[in-house]
Design a protein around this motif. Structure first.
Motif, mmCIF file in Angstrom:
data_model
loop_
_atom_site.group_PDB
_atom_site.id
_atom_site.type_symbol
_atom_site.label_atom_id
_atom_site.label_comp_id
_atom_site.label_asym_id
_atom_site.label_seq_id
_atom_site.Cartn_x
_atom_site.Cartn_y
_atom_site.Cartn_z
ATOM 1 N N ILE A 147 6.515 10.542 -9.082
ATOM 2 C CA ILE A 147 6.765 9.126 -8.840
ATOM 3 C C ILE A 147 5.424 8.415 -8.733
ATOM 4 N N GLU A 148 5.375 7.197 -9.222
ATOM 5 C CA GLU A 148 4.158 6.400 -9.123
ATOM 6 C C GLU A 148 4.047 5.785 -7.726
ATOM 7 N N SER A 149 2.834 5.597 -7.272
ATOM 8 C CA SER A 149 2.584 5.104 -5.916
ATOM 9 C C SER A 149 3.290 3.782 -5.636
ATOM 10 N N GLU A 150 3.226 2.844 -6.594
ATOM 11 C CA GLU A 150 3.831 1.534 -6.359
ATOM 12 C C GLU A 150 5.351 1.617 -6.245
ATOM 13 N N MET A 157 9.491 0.027 1.409
ATOM 14 C CA MET A 157 9.472 -1.325 1.964
ATOM 15 C C MET A 157 10.806 -2.043 1.764
ATOM 16 N N ILE A 158 11.519 -1.717 0.694
ATOM 17 C CA ILE A 158 12.865 -2.273 0.518
ATOM 18 C C ILE A 158 13.779 -1.754 1.616
ATOM 19 N N ALA A 159 13.676 -0.451 1.917
ATOM 20 C CA ALA A 159 14.471 0.130 2.997
ATOM 21 C C ALA A 159 14.118 -0.509 4.339
ATOM 22 N N ALA A 160 12.834 -0.848 4.522
ATOM 23 C CA ALA A 160 12.393 -1.467 5.784
ATOM 24 C C ALA A 160 12.784 -2.937 5.858
ATOM 25 N N GLY A 161 13.007 -3.566 4.705
ATOM 26 C CA GLY A 161 13.374 -4.982 4.686
ATOM 27 C C GLY A 161 12.230 -5.926 4.978
ATOM 28 N N LEU A 162 11.005 -5.519 4.604
ATOM 29 C CA LEU A 162 9.825 -6.338 4.886
ATOM 30 C C LEU A 162 9.063 -6.657 3.603
ATOM 31 N N ASP A 163 8.419 -7.810 3.604
ATOM 32 C CA ASP A 163 7.532 -8.172 2.495
ATOM 33 C C ASP A 163 6.228 -7.387 2.628
ATOM 34 N N TYR A 164 5.594 -7.131 1.496
ATOM 35 C CA TYR A 164 4.340 -6.388 1.531
ATOM 36 C C TYR A 164 3.452 -6.800 0.379
ATOM 37 N N GLU A 165 2.185 -6.395 0.500
ATOM 38 C CA GLU A 165 1.188 -6.669 -0.536
ATOM 39 C C GLU A 165 0.435 -5.369 -0.794
ATOM 40 N N LEU A 166 0.352 -4.950 -2.059
ATOM 41 C CA LEU A 166 -0.275 -3.685 -2.409
ATOM 42 C C LEU A 166 -1.548 -3.934 -3.191
ATOM 43 N N ASP A 167 -2.651 -3.326 -2.747
ATOM 44 C CA ASP A 167 -3.940 -3.434 -3.436
ATOM 45 C C ASP A 167 -3.800 -2.935 -4.868
ATOM 46 N N GLY A 172 -0.455 2.912 -9.863
ATOM 47 C CA GLY A 172 -0.560 3.888 -10.942
ATOM 48 C C GLY A 172 -0.992 5.268 -10.510
ATOM 49 N N ILE A 173 -0.953 5.569 -9.214
ATOM 50 C CA ILE A 173 -1.298 6.905 -8.728
ATOM 51 C C ILE A 173 -0.044 7.774 -8.755
ATOM 52 N N THR A 174 -0.109 8.888 -9.453
ATOM 53 C CA THR A 174 1.046 9.779 -9.577
ATOM 54 C C THR A 174 1.139 10.695 -8.361
ATOM 55 N N LEU A 175 2.319 10.745 -7.766
ATOM 56 C CA LEU A 175 2.532 11.533 -6.554
ATOM 57 C C LEU A 175 3.610 12.588 -6.783
ATOM 58 N N GLN A 190 2.781 8.540 5.459
ATOM 59 C CA GLN A 190 2.537 9.680 4.582
ATOM 60 C C GLN A 190 2.131 9.227 3.183
ATOM 61 N N ALA A 191 2.775 8.172 2.703
ATOM 62 C CA ALA A 191 2.428 7.662 1.379
ATOM 63 C C ALA A 191 1.000 7.116 1.363
ATOM 64 N N CYS A 192 0.624 6.377 2.407
ATOM 65 C CA CYS A 192 -0.731 5.818 2.481
ATOM 66 C C CYS A 192 -1.779 6.928 2.574
ATOM 67 N N PHE A 193 -1.491 7.942 3.367
ATOM 68 C CA PHE A 193 -2.443 9.054 3.517
ATOM 69 C C PHE A 193 -2.639 9.774 2.180
ATOM 70 N N ALA A 194 -1.558 9.893 1.405
ATOM 71 C CA ALA A 194 -1.627 10.614 0.133
ATOM 72 C C ALA A 194 -2.446 9.875 -0.918
ATOM 73 N N ILE A 195 -2.443 8.553 -0.879
ATOM 74 C CA ILE A 195 -3.147 7.781 -1.911
ATOM 75 C C ILE A 195 -4.465 7.193 -1.395
ATOM 76 N N GLY A 196 -4.861 7.538 -0.167
ATOM 77 C CA GLY A 196 -6.112 7.025 0.379
ATOM 78 C C GLY A 196 -6.048 5.544 0.706
ATOM 79 N N ALA A 197 -5.015 5.167 1.460
ATOM 80 C CA ALA A 197 -4.810 3.756 1.789
ATOM 81 C C ALA A 197 -4.537 3.606 3.277
#
Length: 248
Positions: A147-150, A157-167, A172-175, A190-197
């Protein structure tokens, strides 16, 4: 709003006669506290640049109502209109300049008297602990399921029901791997730790996800704290001494 088909707005007066009127704002059920109503307010902002854990921000505020609007038994007062996770925008005014401090969500509120209310509010990252992410399995095997990072962050974030902004640098980071069923906050960590965010809600009404940067790579600091700005009395804490290290 349930059982409402339309809202009619009537203009009763204007300070510009014979000119067209312009509607700037319609407020419904909005509660605004400012000035003398705020007895104390403190914002604690926390961040983990490497997402070993997902930090959150907290707002604690004490309010005063001279008319007793905070009575817990009143059905028309302010207390009756408050709900858990109700959003609140925080602003700070310094030398006539208004600064946006971020969006917080009501966590606890207590009225010791009809004239006083103590409130604790948390940011968007904190309330992500109250929503569930159903997990996923993305294995780099045959057949390859990645799966791609985005896409993963969007699911969370859809499950959380919150707006977000992604750098843009994090797109395009494959996980591959697995995320267990749990709360959205842990899944995002966990997702942020995996992609260095890292993720933060500081000074924003959404969750901001940025690429982590090492201190050595920062050429211009966000803010420089001088010796004159430090507190007179500072607590000194000695960290536990490491005498051995076991690797397994």
């Amino acid at each position: 709003i349930a059982n409402v088909k339309y809202i009619r707005v009537y203009f009763y007066s204007t300070n510009r006669p014979y000119r067209h009127l312009r509607l700037l704002d319609i407020g419904f059920d909005d509660i605004l506290f400012r000035g003398s109503e705020i007895k104390s307010a403190a914002v604690v902002e926390e961040i983990s640049r490497y997402s070993t854990e997902l930090k959150s921000n907290t707002l604690e505020v004490s309010l005063f109502s001279p008319t007793g609007e905070f009575s817990v038994v009143s059905t028309t007062g302010v207390f009756a209109g408050l709900e858990e996770n109700q959003p609140a925008d925080m602003y700070e005014e310094i030398d006539g300049v208004t600064n946006y401090m971020g969006r917080f969500y009501l966590d606890k509120w207590l009225s010791p008297t009809p004239n006083k209310m103590n409130m604790t509010l948390k940011d968007g990252i904190s309330i992500m602990s109250k929503t569930v992410y159903l997990g996923g399995f993305f294995a780099n095997m045959s057949p390859v399921v990645t799966i791609e990072s985005e896409d993963l962050i969007d699911e969370i974030m859809i499950a959380a029901g919150l707006d977000y902004e992604l750098d843009i640098d994090l797109i395009g980071i494959t996980l591959s791997g697995k995320l267990y069923i749990g709360d959205c906050r842990n899944a995002l960590q966990q997702a942020c730790f995996a992609i260095g965010a890292y993720a933060t809600c500081t000074r924003s009404n959404k969750v901001i996800i940025n690429k982590a940067a090492l201190s050595a790579d920062i050429v211009t600091p966000d803010y420089e704290l001088t010796a004159a700005q430090k507190g007179i009395s500072q607590a000194v804490e000695l960290k536990p001494l490491t005498t051995s290290l076991d690797l397994k």
